[in-house]
Design an enzyme around this catalytic site. Structure first.
Site, PDB file in Angstrom:
ATOM      1  N   HIS A 105       0.836  -1.206   0.000  1.00 41.81           N
ATOM      2  CA  HIS A 105       0.000   0.000   0.000  1.00 41.81           C
ATOM      3  C   HIS A 105       0.865   1.248   0.000  1.00 41.81           C
ATOM      4  O   HIS A 105       2.074   1.185   0.255  1.00 41.81           O
ATOM      5  CB  HIS A 105      -0.903   0.022   1.242  1.00 41.81           C
ATOM      6  CG  HIS A 105      -0.147   0.176   2.529  1.00 41.81           C
ATOM      7  ND1 HIS A 105       0.615  -0.830   3.069  1.00 41.81           N
ATOM      8  CD2 HIS A 105      -0.010   1.240   3.353  1.00 41.81           C
ATOM      9  CE1 HIS A 105       1.176  -0.409   4.180  1.00 41.81           C
ATOM     10  NE2 HIS A 105       0.827   0.849   4.382  1.00 41.81           N
ATOM     11  N   ASP A 107       0.641   4.936   2.072  1.00 46.83           N
ATOM     12  CA  ASP A 107      -0.091   5.476   3.218  1.00 46.83           C
ATOM     13  C   ASP A 107      -1.036   6.593   2.788  1.00 46.83           C
ATOM     14  O   ASP A 107      -0.656   7.494   2.040  1.00 46.83           O
ATOM     15  CB  ASP A 107       0.890   6.016   4.263  1.00 46.83           C
ATOM     16  CG  ASP A 107       1.702   4.897   4.899  1.00 46.83           C
ATOM     17  OD1 ASP A 107       1.201   3.760   4.944  1.00 46.83           O
ATOM     18  OD2 ASP A 107       2.833   5.164   5.329  1.00 46.83           O
TER      19      ASP A 107
HETATM   20  C1  SIN Z   1       6.196  -1.800   8.994  1.00 44.74           C
HETATM   21  O1  SIN Z   1       5.791  -1.880  10.148  1.00 44.74           O
HETATM   22  O2  SIN Z   1       7.183  -2.435   8.606  1.00 44.74           O
HETATM   23  C2  SIN Z   1       5.477  -0.924   8.008  1.00 44.74           C
HETATM   24  C3  SIN Z   1       4.317  -0.262   8.636  1.00 44.74           C
HETATM   25  C4  SIN Z   1       3.443   0.515   7.690  1.00 44.74           C
HETATM   26  O3  SIN Z   1       2.838  -0.067   6.807  1.00 44.74           O
HETATM   27  O4  SIN Z   1       3.355   1.734   7.839  1.00 44.74           O
END
Ligand code: SIN
Length: 287
Positions: A105, A107
């Site tokens: 994804h 953000d």
């Molecule tokens: C992660 O915790 O490695 C990524 C977290 C996220 O998707 O922001």
């Protein structure tokens, strides 16, 4: 100290060494960091424990930070600019998001003004047999766009896509059941429409803006055709040649561009192995 940039060797990603982020950075140093960031799309800093204050001060150089409203079923004790990503439970409550990044994804794609930059600081990392678990994978969607055949570039020019967190929530429910019904309900109506190919506001690169977590439907396209196109493109975005895999070290801080990259977490650890990451989010970059 001299700033140096060490490329990861993958399509994106570089380490920035020789900067002390426990102190405010001067304008000349900041300009080099910013330039490296918009060139390599993902950059990271190693070797120094950064407080929330250091993290927020550095992040705010890039623009306005998002303040998080955390649902009451989470326990949280930190500034509102800090978003905790963690598997830790205290007093029977999660201290932060425990399943962030289960699917590829970008953000905030489901906001009308999607996030510009995310910055993640590793405060506790799960370690087993001398290896840190919980890698984060990043994919360059500029490299993915550039590698598309001309005919596909032409086909997708001008298309618009509905982005919604319900895509990933449905997928999570299929594999893991209802993991966080309160959050899922709160997000059920969130969605935004964005171009399938975004033009990066800073460097002008073309970014393929579809991910397996959020891309729901191509506007004005029959559902079957839309599903096929999104499946093809989301798989294309994360081909190994476009991916950098970050193996964390304690106190790493990594920042990624939410227009030109996608990311995904690796869930290969569980309690009692603890993982605690603090994240800031730049909503509007200082383009
Ligand atoms: C992660 O915790 O490695 C990524 C977290 C996220 O998707 O922001």
């Amino acid at each position: 100290m001299t700033l140096s940039i060490i490329r990861s060797g993958a399509a994106l990603g570089a380490e920035i060494a020789g900067v002390d982020l426990t102190q405010p950075v001067d304008d000349a140093t900041f300009a080099k960091i910013r330039d490296a960031f918009y060139t390599h799309e993902v950059v990271f800093f190693r070797g120094r424990r950064l407080s929330d204050e250091d993290h927020i001060r550095f992040s705010a150089r890039f623009g306005e930070l998002r303040k998080i409203k955390i649902p009451p079923h989470y326990k949280r004790e930190c500034p509102p600019e800090i978003h905790i990503v963690s598997n830790i439970i205290e007093d029977g409550k999660h201290i932060g998001l425990y399943d962030a990044g289960r699917f590829w994804h970008t953000d905030g794609a489901y906001f009308i003004n999607p996030h510009a930059i995310s910055i993640l600081n590793a405060l506790e990392v799960p370690e087993k047999d001398g290896r840190v678990l919980g890698d984060t994978l990043f994919a360059s969607v500029t490299a993915a766009y550039n590698a598309l055949p001309q005919a596909m570039k032409k086909r997708i020019e001008g298309l618009q896509v509905v982005q919604s967190p319900t895509v990933r929530d449905r997928k999570t429910a299929q594999t893991d059941g209802d993991r966080d019904p309160v959050r899922v309900a709160a997000r059920a109506k969130m969605q935004a429409v964005h171009p399938m190919v975004r033009i990066h506001p800073v460097n002008g690169r073309r970014c393929l803006y579809v991910s397996e977590g959020y891309a729901a439907q191509v506007i004005d396209m029959p559902e079957d055709e839309s599903n096929d196109l999104l499946a093809e493109l989301t798989a294309h975005c994360v081909k190994p040649e476009f991916v950098y895999r970050h193996n964390w070290r304690l106190h790493d801080m990594i920042m990624w561009d939410d227009c030109s990259t996608q990311h995904k977490a690796t869930f290969d650890y569980e309690l009692p192995l603890r993982r605690r990451m603090h994240r800031t989010t730049v909503i509007h970059g200082n383009a």
